[in-house]
Design an enzyme around this catalytic site. Structure first.
Site, short mmCIF file in Angstrom:
data_model
loop_
_atom_site.label_atom_id
_atom_site.label_comp_id
_atom_site.label_asym_id
_atom_site.label_seq_id
_atom_site.Cartn_x
_atom_site.Cartn_y
_atom_site.Cartn_z
N GLY A 159 4.72 -4.66 -6.11
CA GLY A 159 4.98 -3.33 -5.60
C GLY A 159 3.93 -2.35 -6.09
O GLY A 159 2.81 -2.75 -6.43
N CYS A 160 4.29 -1.09 -6.17
CA CYS A 160 3.35 -0.05 -6.63
C CYS A 160 2.72 -0.45 -7.95
O CYS A 160 3.41 -0.74 -8.93
CB CYS A 160 4.11 1.27 -6.78
SG CYS A 160 3.16 2.55 -7.63
N PHE A 161 1.39 -0.46 -7.99
CA PHE A 161 0.73 -0.96 -9.19
C PHE A 161 0.85 -0.05 -10.40
O PHE A 161 0.58 -0.45 -11.53
CB PHE A 161 -0.74 -1.33 -8.95
CG PHE A 161 -1.59 -0.36 -8.17
CD1 PHE A 161 -1.36 1.01 -8.17
CD2 PHE A 161 -2.68 -0.83 -7.43
CE1 PHE A 161 -2.18 1.89 -7.48
CE2 PHE A 161 -3.51 0.03 -6.72
CZ PHE A 161 -3.25 1.40 -6.75
#
Length: 220
Positions: free
Chosen positions: A48-50
């Site tokens: 997902g969002c890093f």
């Protein structure tokens, strides 16, 4: 999608504490996790969002460095603004350099699916959707691929999740570092609404579930 989510998170953060934000699953250690006789090894993972993936793994004991970036597409589309039409092939990912004598590849996967990413979701994590937010394991050699496939089978057989595990094991192409403003984002922006709502709970869960695996200070 993340920008909208960040605005929404800022509006609800007063009502949502980290302990309430997300559920976690304490998974078992990997049964297949061979010893690596090297001072350094590298892993590429997507969850997902890093921002949050980097934020969690930079706090894991044995991790030397974590870098946010893109994996799966071409150099031409390895830019933040080019990944958000869902057509670039890239996933937001992290490149982790670690000391195998302190933390194993199997342990990194255990943390990934315990507190960072839900392996039953396709092309989304948390509030973010699209192929760029897919969870994925990207082995860099045959040993990592063996550990990855075995661990997915292990936690699937154990029925730790209500739905089937669908996270892919992807062939490594090339990792492209993300822009400077995305590096170390969680540590540099602890009061950001998105971080408070979605990522701070992941770090809190790591510290709660695996206290012996937490660094005294985050890795760079």
């Amino acid at each position: 999608m993340r920008a909208v989510a960040a605005l929404a998170a800022g509006a609800i953060v007063a009502q949502c504490t980290p302990a309430q934000a997300e559920s976690v699953v304490k998974l078992p250690a990997a049964l297949v996790d061979p010893v690596v006789n090297a001072k350094r090894a590298t892993a590429v993972l997507a969850g997902g969002c890093f921002w949050g993936v980097e934020g969690v793994f930079s706090n894991v004991k044995g991790v030397i460095s974590v870098e946010s970036g893109y994996h799966g597409g071409s150099a031409a589309t390895a830019k933040y603004e080019r990944t958000h039409d869902g057509k670039s092939g890239h996933a937001e990912a992290v490149r982790i350099v670690y000391d195998p004598s302190q933390v194993s590849y199997g342990s990194l996967l255990r943390i990934l699916f315990s507190v960072v990413a839900d392996p039953t979701l396709k092309n989304r994590q948390g509030p973010d959707s699209g192929t760029q937010y897919r969870a994925a394991i990207v082995p860099l050699d045959a040993s990592q691929r063996r550990v990855a496939t075995a661990y997915l089978a292990q936690i699937g057989k154990g029925k730790y999740f209500a739905k089937p595990i669908i996270v892919p094991v992807e062939a490594y192409k090339r990792f492209y570092p993300a822009e400077a403003n995305h590096q170390d984002f969680m540590r540099r922006n602890p009061t950001n609404g998105y971080i408070l709502r979605w990522d701070a709970p992941k770090l809190a869960a790591l510290k709660r579930l695996y206290p012996d695996m937490v660094r005294a200070k985050p890795a760079p």
